[in-house]
Design a protein around this motif. Structure first.
Motif, PDB file in Angstrom:
ATOM      1  N   SER A  85      31.315  -4.781 -34.857  1.00 30.27           N
ATOM      2  CA  SER A  85      30.165  -4.822 -35.754  1.00 30.27           C
ATOM      3  C   SER A  85      28.703  -5.204 -34.361  1.00 30.27           C
ATOM      4  CB  SER A  85      29.983  -6.140 -36.463  1.00 30.27           C
ATOM      5  OG  SER A  85      30.612  -5.472 -37.597  1.00 30.27           O
ATOM      6  N   ARG A  86      28.856  -5.833 -33.255  1.00 33.39           N
ATOM      7  CA  ARG A  86      27.575  -6.137 -32.361  1.00 33.39           C
ATOM      8  C   ARG A  86      27.692  -4.927 -31.824  1.00 33.39           C
ATOM      9  NH1 ARG A  86      30.103 -11.054 -29.046  1.00 33.39           N
ATOM     10  NH2 ARG A  86      27.441 -10.805 -27.452  1.00 33.39           N
ATOM     11  N   LEU A  87      28.140  -4.113 -31.522  1.00 34.40           N
ATOM     12  CA  LEU A  87      28.051  -3.087 -30.703  1.00 34.40           C
ATOM     13  C   LEU A  87      27.113  -2.308 -31.533  1.00 34.40           C
ATOM     14  CD1 LEU A  87      31.688  -1.631 -29.427  1.00 34.40           C
ATOM     15  CD2 LEU A  87      29.558  -2.825 -27.835  1.00 34.40           C
ATOM     16  N   THR A  88      26.811  -2.038 -32.526  1.00 35.30           N
ATOM     17  CA  THR A  88      26.399  -1.291 -33.645  1.00 35.30           C
ATOM     18  C   THR A  88      24.453  -2.252 -34.224  1.00 35.30           C
ATOM     19  OG1 THR A  88      27.516  -2.602 -35.387  1.00 35.30           O
ATOM     20  CG2 THR A  88      27.999  -0.233 -34.925  1.00 35.30           C
ATOM     21  N   GLU A  89      24.321  -3.585 -33.029  1.00 35.03           N
ATOM     22  CA  GLU A  89      23.125  -4.117 -33.556  1.00 35.03           C
ATOM     23  C   GLU A  89      21.695  -3.305 -32.883  1.00 35.03           C
ATOM     24  OE1 GLU A  89      24.289  -7.695 -32.513  1.00 35.03           O
ATOM     25  OE2 GLU A  89      25.411  -8.295 -34.241  1.00 35.03           O
TER      26      GLU A  89
END
Length: 226
Positions: A85-89
């Motif tokens: 999820s953090r990678l797609t922020e």
């Protein structure tokens, strides 16, 4: 005039160059119709362009094939691992979310990365795009592979102005299957994207039409008004 020349070049299986806005990526892509691609085209894109060779496809086709954006797939994996999820922020520096979907190889390729293998994958994907058949797609391709598929925005230039949309729209103007191989042009001297000045010189030297994003956006706007 350039737009007319570009359409004629695509129909004849020749290269076109497309420059997006200076305020966006400010990059030039070397472009060829997927249905006409050959190993020689791939070699030229690898040697003279040097960026990532991708296959941009119209949204109505990818939707029928059930393809989704890689961004959404990775975000969905956040349920498994929060890191995803953090990678797609956030968004890219040029303001958009990427148009990447899955990477594929045709099942008749060997490693998938050679000029011949990538040309086969792209040309066979063009056939799938022309006569959309989910079963044929699943039977003849596998993933992950070496040809990244890019999904054009549903409303094309009314929604997004990336090379994916610009080049798919150009294919539609040409009345061709809206699947197109694109590759960013790099500069091995500056180690950055090739400048518009150097790209213009290459286009003139190679006899390749160079289309500006503004030309395509104007054509798109005229079509919407008509």
């Amino acid at each position: 005039m350039t737009l007319t020349q570009a359409i004629e070049a695509l129909k004849a299986g020749r290269f076109v160059m497309v420059h997006d806005d200076k305020g966006r990526e400010n990059e030039i892509d070397l472009v060829v119709a997927a249905e006409h691609i050959t190993p020689a085209h791939v070699a030229t894109m690898r040697q003279d362009a040097g960026g990532l060779l991708c296959l941009a496809i119209a949204n109505e086709i990818t939707a029928r094939l059930g393809l989704v954006y890689m961004h959404d797939m990775i975000a969905g994996m956040g349920k498994v691992n929060p890191v995803y999820s953090r990678l797609t922020e956030g968004r890219a520096a040029y303001g958009d979310k990427p148009s990447f979907s899955i990477y594929v190889n045709h099942r008749n390729t060997y490693t998938g990365i050679t000029d011949s293998d990538r040309a086969l994958t792209i040309s066979e994907m063009a056939k799938i795009c022309k006569n959309v058949n989910v079963e044929e797609f699943a039977k003849n391709f596998h993933a992950p592979g070496h040809v990244p598929i890019l999904i054009a925005a549903k409303n094309l230039l009314a929604e997004r102005n990336g090379h994916t949309e610009l080049c798919v729209y150009l294919m539609k103007l040409a009345g061709m299957t809206p699947a197109v191989a694109i590759c960013e042009m790099m500069d091995s001297q500056t180690h950055k994207a090739l400048s518009i000045e150097k790209a213009s010189a290459y286009a003139k030297r190679s006899g390749i039409p160079l289309v500006e994003a503004s030309e395509l956006k104007e054509a798109h706007q005229r079509a919407r008004v008509a």
